[in-house]
Design an enzyme around this catalytic site. Structure first.
Site, PDB file in Angstrom:
ATOM      1  N   CYS A   2      36.911  47.758  44.581  1.00 23.14           N
ATOM      2  CA  CYS A   2      37.160  48.910  45.445  1.00 23.14           C
ATOM      3  C   CYS A   2      36.220  50.017  44.978  1.00 23.14           C
ATOM      4  O   CYS A   2      35.559  49.885  43.951  1.00 23.14           O
ATOM      5  CB  CYS A   2      38.591  49.424  45.282  1.00 23.14           C
ATOM      6  SG  CYS A   2      39.838  48.192  45.653  1.00 23.14           S
ATOM      7  N   ARG A  27      31.632  48.604  48.691  1.00 22.66           N
ATOM      8  CA  ARG A  27      32.567  48.051  47.707  1.00 22.66           C
ATOM      9  C   ARG A  27      33.925  47.687  48.328  1.00 22.66           C
ATOM     10  O   ARG A  27      34.762  47.062  47.668  1.00 22.66           O
ATOM     11  CB  ARG A  27      32.811  49.069  46.573  1.00 22.66           C
ATOM     12  CG  ARG A  27      31.593  49.410  45.773  1.00 22.66           C
ATOM     13  CD  ARG A  27      31.936  50.375  44.664  1.00 22.66           C
ATOM     14  NE  ARG A  27      32.832  49.776  43.697  1.00 22.66           N
ATOM     15  CZ  ARG A  27      32.463  49.044  42.658  1.00 22.66           C
ATOM     16  NH1 ARG A  27      31.182  48.805  42.461  1.00 22.66           N
ATOM     17  NH2 ARG A  27      33.351  48.549  41.831  1.00 22.66           N
ATOM     18  N   TRP A  75      39.226  47.295  48.839  1.00 25.05           N
ATOM     19  CA  TRP A  75      38.984  45.881  49.112  1.00 25.05           C
ATOM     20  C   TRP A  75      40.210  45.194  48.527  1.00 25.05           C
ATOM     21  O   TRP A  75      40.344  45.079  47.310  1.00 25.05           O
ATOM     22  CB  TRP A  75      37.696  45.437  48.418  1.00 25.05           C
ATOM     23  CG  TRP A  75      37.403  43.986  48.612  1.00 25.05           C
ATOM     24  CD1 TRP A  75      37.698  42.973  47.759  1.00 25.05           C
ATOM     25  CD2 TRP A  75      36.740  43.391  49.721  1.00 25.05           C
ATOM     26  NE1 TRP A  75      37.271  41.793  48.278  1.00 25.05           N
ATOM     27  CE2 TRP A  75      36.675  42.005  49.479  1.00 25.05           C
ATOM     28  CE3 TRP A  75      36.201  43.885  50.912  1.00 25.05           C
ATOM     29  CZ2 TRP A  75      36.095  41.117  50.368  1.00 25.05           C
ATOM     30  CZ3 TRP A  75      35.617  42.990  51.788  1.00 25.05           C
ATOM     31  CH2 TRP A  75      35.565  41.639  51.512  1.00 25.05           C
ATOM     32  N   ASN A 101      40.704  50.836  40.912  1.00 28.73           N
ATOM     33  CA  ASN A 101      39.874  49.672  41.230  1.00 28.73           C
ATOM     34  C   ASN A 101      40.137  48.652  40.138  1.00 28.73           C
ATOM     35  O   ASN A 101      40.040  48.984  38.964  1.00 28.73           O
ATOM     36  CB  ASN A 101      38.398  50.105  41.232  1.00 28.73           C
ATOM     37  CG  ASN A 101      37.451  48.926  41.174  1.00 28.73           C
ATOM     38  OD1 ASN A 101      37.725  47.872  41.733  1.00 28.73           O
ATOM     39  ND2 ASN A 101      36.332  49.106  40.484  1.00 28.73           N
ATOM     40  N   GLY A 102      40.493  47.433  40.496  1.00 26.45           N
ATOM     41  CA  GLY A 102      40.725  46.408  39.475  1.00 26.45           C
ATOM     42  C   GLY A 102      42.081  45.750  39.654  1.00 26.45           C
ATOM     43  O   GLY A 102      42.702  45.867  40.718  1.00 26.45           O
ATOM     44  N   GLU A 484      23.371  22.635  48.509  1.00 24.92           N
ATOM     45  CA  GLU A 484      23.396  24.103  48.515  1.00 24.92           C
ATOM     46  C   GLU A 484      22.006  24.666  48.187  1.00 24.92           C
ATOM     47  O   GLU A 484      21.561  25.635  48.804  1.00 24.92           O
ATOM     48  CB  GLU A 484      24.449  24.616  47.524  1.00 24.92           C
ATOM     49  CG  GLU A 484      24.523  26.118  47.355  1.00 24.92           C
ATOM     50  CD  GLU A 484      24.844  26.881  48.641  1.00 24.92           C
ATOM     51  OE1 GLU A 484      25.181  26.265  49.658  1.00 24.92           O
ATOM     52  OE2 GLU A 484      24.713  28.120  48.607  1.00 24.92           O
ATOM     53  N   LYS A 488      19.951  27.119  50.685  1.00 21.76           N
ATOM     54  CA  LYS A 488      19.481  28.447  50.286  1.00 21.76           C
ATOM     55  C   LYS A 488      17.979  28.576  50.538  1.00 21.76           C
ATOM     56  O   LYS A 488      17.508  29.591  51.021  1.00 21.76           O
ATOM     57  CB  LYS A 488      19.752  28.690  48.787  1.00 21.76           C
ATOM     58  CG  LYS A 488      21.162  29.085  48.456  1.00 21.76           C
ATOM     59  CD  LYS A 488      21.464  30.499  48.871  1.00 21.76           C
ATOM     60  CE  LYS A 488      22.898  30.722  49.247  1.00 21.76           C
ATOM     61  NZ  LYS A 488      23.446  29.998  50.378  1.00 21.76           N
ATOM     62  N   GLU A 491      17.288  28.807  54.417  1.00 19.82           N
ATOM     63  CA  GLU A 491      17.754  30.006  55.122  1.00 19.82           C
ATOM     64  C   GLU A 491      17.023  31.271  54.667  1.00 19.82           C
ATOM     65  O   GLU A 491      16.873  32.206  55.441  1.00 19.82           O
ATOM     66  CB  GLU A 491      19.278  30.178  55.031  1.00 19.82           C
ATOM     67  CG  GLU A 491      19.832  30.634  53.714  1.00 19.82           C
ATOM     68  CD  GLU A 491      21.347  30.899  53.758  1.00 19.82           C
ATOM     69  OE1 GLU A 491      21.842  31.398  54.765  1.00 19.82           O
ATOM     70  OE2 GLU A 491      22.016  30.604  52.757  1.00 19.82           O
ATOM     71  N   HIS A 507      16.351   4.849  50.640  1.00 21.86           N
ATOM     72  CA  HIS A 507      16.804   4.298  51.921  1.00 21.86           C
ATOM     73  C   HIS A 507      16.123   4.988  53.097  1.00 21.86           C
ATOM     74  O   HIS A 507      16.636   4.978  54.216  1.00 21.86           O
ATOM     75  CB  HIS A 507      18.330   4.410  52.035  1.00 21.86           C
ATOM     76  CG  HIS A 507      19.043   3.608  50.985  1.00 21.86           C
ATOM     77  ND1 HIS A 507      19.158   2.243  51.053  1.00 21.86           N
ATOM     78  CD2 HIS A 507      19.609   3.979  49.814  1.00 21.86           C
ATOM     79  CE1 HIS A 507      19.797   1.808  49.969  1.00 21.86           C
ATOM     80  NE2 HIS A 507      20.074   2.845  49.199  1.00 21.86           N
ATOM     81  N   LYS A 603      26.092  37.372  58.918  1.00 18.94           N
ATOM     82  CA  LYS A 603      26.955  37.205  57.742  1.00 18.94           C
ATOM     83  C   LYS A 603      28.216  36.456  58.103  1.00 18.94           C
ATOM     84  O   LYS A 603      28.699  35.621  57.356  1.00 18.94           O
ATOM     85  CB  LYS A 603      27.295  38.579  57.146  1.00 18.94           C
ATOM     86  CG  LYS A 603      28.142  38.518  55.886  1.00 18.94           C
ATOM     87  CD  LYS A 603      27.388  37.850  54.747  1.00 18.94           C
ATOM     88  CE  LYS A 603      28.212  37.597  53.526  1.00 18.94           C
ATOM     89  NZ  LYS A 603      27.659  36.520  52.686  1.00 18.94           N
TER      90      LYS A 603
HETATM   91  O1  M6R Z   1      32.410  33.085  55.727  1.00 15.90           O
HETATM   92  P1  M6R Z   1      32.279  31.601  55.571  1.00 15.90           P
HETATM   93  O2  M6R Z   1      32.363  31.145  54.168  1.00 15.90           O
HETATM   94  O3  M6R Z   1      33.227  30.845  56.458  1.00 15.90           O
HETATM   95  O4  M6R Z   1      30.809  31.273  56.096  1.00 15.90           O
HETATM   96  C1  M6R Z   1      30.365  29.968  56.220  1.00 15.90           C
HETATM   97  C2  M6R Z   1      28.885  29.920  56.474  1.00 15.90           C
HETATM   98  O5  M6R Z   1      28.560  30.571  57.666  1.00 15.90           O
HETATM   99  C3  M6R Z   1      28.084  30.540  55.323  1.00 15.90           C
HETATM  100  O6  M6R Z   1      28.398  29.974  54.101  1.00 15.90           O
HETATM  101  C4  M6R Z   1      26.577  30.374  55.587  1.00 15.90           C
HETATM  102  O7  M6R Z   1      26.224  29.031  55.467  1.00 15.90           O
HETATM  103  C5  M6R Z   1      25.760  31.246  54.618  1.00 15.90           C
HETATM  104  N1  M6R Z   1      24.693  31.899  55.320  1.00 15.90           N
HETATM  105  C6  M6R Z   1      25.167  30.484  53.504  1.00 15.90           C
HETATM  106  O8  M6R Z   1      24.396  31.266  52.673  1.00 15.90           O
END
Ligand code: M6R
Length: 608
Positions: A2, A27, A75, A101-102, A484, A488, A491, A507, A603
């Site tokens: 927070c 935050r 938060w 906060n905490g 993952e 990363k 993207e 394969h 996001k």
């Molecule tokens: O909010 P969520 O965890 O449900 O989001 C899922 C994906 O949209 C999210 O992880 C996306 O793949 C990110 N951009 C990965 O960095």
């Protein structure tokens, strides 16, 4: 996480406090509130939602003339985002107000004790418990500074707090323990805040308060002392050179980098209150009333799905629960969802708003399954609609690329594995204690390692920036990490990357390998090492370059070795994860990409 602020000066306090909260909104933004003392009584204004809701409420009231005040942007960690849970919280006698906060880990014990003494609680927060504990201490200790210190020494956990008393309208108190709190030293005005940007337009002179320190602040003075014995503290006033924008990122170039570096704290916060005092077991009260699932379907998207794939290995190993991991966009449209008795569904989502994951949750519920949610955003749709929710407590994640959220999801999945393993009496006390010991050591290991990992990522990013394609290989739990790593890289840097289970290479995918197609291999010192090693040799035999993440002493035929500390079994995932994140971050930054907001991405994916 927070944001808290305190102000004592010569200007009307509330507008300054609200302006400061705007710069701390990153935050937390599920509710906000302010307090000041007006004509001998507290004036507290709180609103659910973003700061604009609080501003609207304030605009409907007569402006306050108080020149001391404090505020909070929340938060949620304890209790849903709602006005009753928003800060500031007042003590029962309305003489004290507190923002926090905490997490106070032992708040339930304290609450019980206070309730027995007649205290009444209007919220689900640990903060309301703390302010009443201070009132209780103040009953027998007239010096508020001493009463405040006494209450703080009874509270365990992480906190940064700001306290006001109606009897001292021109002063406030603040204290910290494992949560950020900075004193801003102005001319005829002084500040405290969770982060420097809050007061940066007013002063660049700061004192970094340390854990276990408290301060009494007025417009013209501040006195820092130790909570433990109230002895005075020698402090140093430092000058900040950053501008507001740089300061919001904590001096990091991007939010993503800041969030990667927050992972040690994410791990400590995620464990707070969830380990037994003897560190031999796990406490997950959210799951106490439910049976141990006979089978579990983990459903998620993107990075959250990779966390689920990683968690599958640890839950199967420690709790012997059969797991299937499904992509939410596929799961929601399956012809039939078939469940056995006591089978459950676990949906994982950082935002708690991902449309496909939410739809999968609804479909599973319609088909009669009990649905558990693992979310970061408190009060989000998934958190509200799941039958039971566990929170990752990672704080807001601003960068579109998910980093610290995955770390927090992996942590809670590990705790769930230990918890269910214990309930099924599968994991011995010794194994549990060893796992927990490793978990507890991770924040410190990462804290130490992250700077050198970052340096290594810089070097390798420059070396491999010409590549247009990348393979990521891993086996076992490292396969999920390979997926993952590839996600990363694509993207953020728009370089085509694929994650593969290393054994699948021959394969088909191996046909793509040539000198311009490098491979990032995760080869840890475990029983699968010889297998991954032979996959690497196969890549090199086709002139493919190999970067290998491994541990000290492992002999590998790689073009570039990236050595990380040796951490037992699955827990090594917490060390490999930031390696992958930092490599992608540096690639993207070196190639001039928009790191925090990559093209075409959002996001929170709230559409199908
Ligand atoms: O909010 P969520 O965890 O449900 O989001 C899922 C994906 O949209 C999210 O992880 C996306 O793949 C990110 N951009 C990965 O960095």
């Amino acid at each position: 996480m927070c944001g808290i602020v305190g102000y004592a000066g010569h200007r009307p306090a509330i507008p300054v406090v609200v302006e400061e909260l705007h710069r701390l909104e990153y935050r937390g933004y599920d509710s906000a509130g302010v307090a000041c003392v007006q004509q001998g009584a507290f004036r507290v204004v709180r609103a659910q939602g973003k700061l604009s809701a609080l501003e609207q409420l304030l605009s409907e009231q007569a402006p306050s003339t108080a020149t001391t005040g404090m505020g909070h942007t929340r938060w949620a960690t304890h209790g849903a985002p709602a006005v009753r849970n928003a800060h500031p919280h007042l003590s029962n006698d309305a003489s004290l107000a507190l923002v926090h906060n905490g997490i106070i880990e032992n708040y339930l014990e304290i609450k019980k004790d206070l309730a027995a003494r007649g205290y009444v609680f209007h919220s689900e927060t640990d903060t309301e418990v703390l302010v009443n504990l201070i009132q209780e201490c103040h009953r027998t200790e007239p010096d508020l500074r001493k009463a405040f210190a006494r209450a703080l020494s009874m509270a365990h956990g992480a906190y940064a707090v700001c306290l006001m008393s109606k009897d001292e309208p021109d002063a406030f108190y603040a204290a910290r323990m494992s949560a950020p709190l900075i004193l801003g030293v102005g001319t005829g005005e002084n500040f405290v805040a969770s982060d420097i940007p809050a007061f940066l337009p007013y002063t660049r002179k700061v004192v970094f308060l340390e854990d276990g320190e408290m301060v009494r602040v007025t417009s013209s003075s501040f006195a820092i002392s130790r909570v433990q014995d109230l002895s005075p503290v020698d402090y140093r006033v430092e000058t900040i050179e950053w501008d507001v924008q740089a300061a919001q990122k904590g001096g990091y170039r991007h939010f993503m980098l800041k969030e990667i570096f927050e992972q040690p704290k994410v791990l400590s916060d995620g464990m707070a209150g969830r380990l037994l005092e003897d560190a031999k077991g796990v406490r997950l009260p959210e799951l106490d009333g439910l049976p141990v699932p006979s089978r579990l379907s983990i459903v998620a998207c993107g990075t959250s799905a990779h966390a689920g794939m990683w968690g599958r290995h640890i839950i199967e190993a420690l709790a012997e629960i059969p797991i299937q991991v499904e992509i939410a966009s596929e799961y929601r449209y399956k012809e039939k969802l078939l469940f056995q008795p006591d089978e459950m569904v676990l949906v994982i989502s950082q935002s708690g708003e991902t449309a496909d994951t939410l739809a999968a949750l609804r479909r599973a519920k319609e088909c009669g399954a009990k649905v558990l949610g693992l979310c970061n955003v408190v009060g989000s749709s998934i958190a509200r609609e799941a039958d039971c929710v566990l929170y990752t407590q990672a704080g807001p994640e601003i960068s579109v690329a998910s980093t610290k959220a995955m770390c927090s999801q992996m942590l809670v999945l590990t705790l769930m594995a230990l918890y269910w393993g214990e309930r099924k009496q599968i994991v011995s006390e010794a194994t549990r204690a060893a796992c927990i010991e490793t978990l507890l050591s991770l924040p410190q290991i990462l804290e130490k390692e992250l700077p050198s990992m970052h340096a290594q990522a810089k070097v390798l990013a420059r070396k491999y920036a010409q590549a247009r394609n990348f393979f990521y290989l891993g086996r076992g739990h490292c396969y999920a990490l390979a997926l993952e790593g590839a996600l990363k890289l694509k993207e953020l840097s728009y370089i085509h990357a694929e994650g593969y289970a290393a054994g699948e290479m021959k394969h088909g995918p191996i046909a793509l390998i040539d000198s311009a197609f490098p491979t990032f291999a995760i080869c840890l010192a475990d029983e699968l090492l010889p297998k991954v090693k032979s996959n690497m040799v196969e890549v090199q035999a086709r002139q493919g370059k190999v970067i290998a993440v491994t541990t000290p002493g492992v002999d590998l035929p790689a073009d570039d070795l990236w050595i990380v500390p040796d951490v037992p079994s699955f827990m090594s995932g917490f060390i490999v994860l930031p390696v992958l994140q930092l490599f992608s971050y540096e690639m993207a930054d070196y190639l001039g990409k928009d790191v925090d907001q990559p093209r075409n991405l959002a996001k929170s994916v709230t559409v199908e």
